[in-house]
Design an enzyme around this catalytic site. Structure first.
Site, PDB file in Angstrom:
ATOM      1  N   SER A 118      -1.226  -3.184 -10.016  1.00 38.37           N
ATOM      2  CA  SER A 118      -1.308  -2.411  -8.758  1.00 38.37           C
ATOM      3  C   SER A 118      -1.158  -0.803  -9.087  1.00 38.37           C
ATOM      4  CB  SER A 118       0.227  -2.536  -8.234  1.00 38.37           C
ATOM      5  OG  SER A 118       0.249  -1.588  -6.983  1.00 38.37           O
TER       6      SER A 118
ATOM      7  N   TYR B  84       9.784  -2.722  -6.652  1.00 38.81           N
ATOM      8  CA  TYR B  84       8.445  -3.071  -6.632  1.00 38.81           C
ATOM      9  C   TYR B  84       7.776  -2.186  -7.858  1.00 38.81           C
ATOM     10  CZ  TYR B  84       3.561  -4.099  -5.356  1.00 38.81           C
ATOM     11  OH  TYR B  84       2.239  -4.561  -5.517  1.00 38.81           O
TER      12      TYR B  84
END
Ligand SMILES: NC(=O)c1ccc[n+]([C@@H]2O[C@H](COP(=O)([O-])OP(=O)(O)OC[C@H]3O[C@@H](n4cnc5c(N)ncnc54)[C@H](O)[C@@H]3O)[C@@H](O)[C@H]2O)c1
Length: 273
Positions: A140, A153
């Site tokens: 990501s 996250y």
């Protein structure tokens, strides 16, 4: 002419939706046979008949071993593993959570996003070594940059980058390990059940932002590029392809609209170019 993955067999975790599903369809189009492990294989927009679907949870070593065994029983081997199943934290800041909430959400999110990747590799490495196959992880923008989520996250996706590098070292020379660091996509990405965010979807957030005119942060150079998951699948094909990436391991292709080359103003070229 055959595709780039003609004759290969791939297993994708979290392949029932979003980028995992898009990669499954793309790998099929490139000539691969595909298996998917997902805790929810009954979502709308089901996968085509030829795809082997296994229902299971990536936090369970048994489920992952069963997925690898079923894949090899059905297709005879395994060439490509895509650890991909994940959840988001919906930008929850440490300042908005109690210690108890943080603790529970940490265990849930890291259990899926980090342990789930490591356990998938543990279940698959023997078969991948037998075929001199490869692993392509979904990373990501949050593996490199702040503000792609909250601290939970961001830390989990940084951890996946560490896993990728260490595993590329540990599994060489037989298994290549690479990743695609995708930017924001319109998917069903949900949040931790422990925070009551498991029914939220990123697609709904996109819709809200679009309605309010805040759809794309103008600081991303390619801010007018696609946010549909199918438009992020090319690097997954490239990295899985023995013919095209035989010398590539420990590498990450950013597919995030150019976050690393943004400046202090809006994209310099602008739409007038
Ligand atoms: N959507 C984005 O903007 C974005 C950006 C960067 C990275 N990612 C990453 O992409 C990956 C895929 O997410 P997505 O956006 O396609 O979301 P998605 O929710 O559409 O797909 C994720 C899939 O994983 C499955 N899953 C979740 N927890 C699981 C578990 N414990 N066991 C088995 N399956 C489980 C879900 O059922 C779902 O089908 C994640 O790792 C996410 O962090 C997404």
């Amino acid at each position: 002419m055959g595709g780039w993955l003609e004759g290969d067999v791939a297993l994708i975790t979290g392949g029932g939706s979003g980028i995992g599903r898009a990669v499954a369809l793309r790998y099929l189009a490139e000539g691969a046979r595909v298996a998917v492990l997902d805790r929810d294989t009954g979502r709308p927009g089901d996968l085509p008949d030829g795809v082997l679907t296994v229902t299971g949870d990536v936090r369970s070593p048994e489920d992952l071993h069963r997925a690898v065994e079923t894949t090899v029983e059905r297709f005879g081997k395994l060439d490509i593993l895509v650890p991909n199943a994940g959840i988001w934290d919906y930008h929850r800041s440490v300042t908005r959570l109690t210690g108890e909430e943080l603790s529970d959400a940490f265990d849930e999110l890291f259990g899926i996003n980090v342990k789930g990747y490591l356990l998938a590799v543990e279940a698959a490495w023997r078969e991948l070594a037998a075929t001199r196959g490869s692993i392509v992880m979904t990373l990501s923008n949050a593996s490199f940059h702040t503000d792609g989520g909250g601290s939970l996250y961001t830390a989990s996706k940084h951890a996946c980058l560490g896993l990728l590098r260490q595993l590329a070292y540990e599994l060489a020379p037989k298994i290549r390990v690479n990743g695609v660091a995708t930017g924001g996509m319109r998917t069903q990405l949900s949040g931790p059940e422990s925070l009551g965010l498991h029914h939220r979807t990123l697609a709904a957030s996109f819709a809200r932002n679009e309605a309010s005119g805040e759809a794309q942060p103008p600081l991303i150079p390619l801010y007018d590029s696609s946010v549909e998951p199918e438009d992020f699948t090319g690097p997954y094909v490239l990295l899985a392809s023995r013919a095209n990436s035989a010398t590539v391991t420990g590498a990450v292709i950013p597919a995030d609209g150019g976050i690393a080359v943004r400046g202090f103003r809006t994209a310099a070229g602008g739409t007038g170019l």
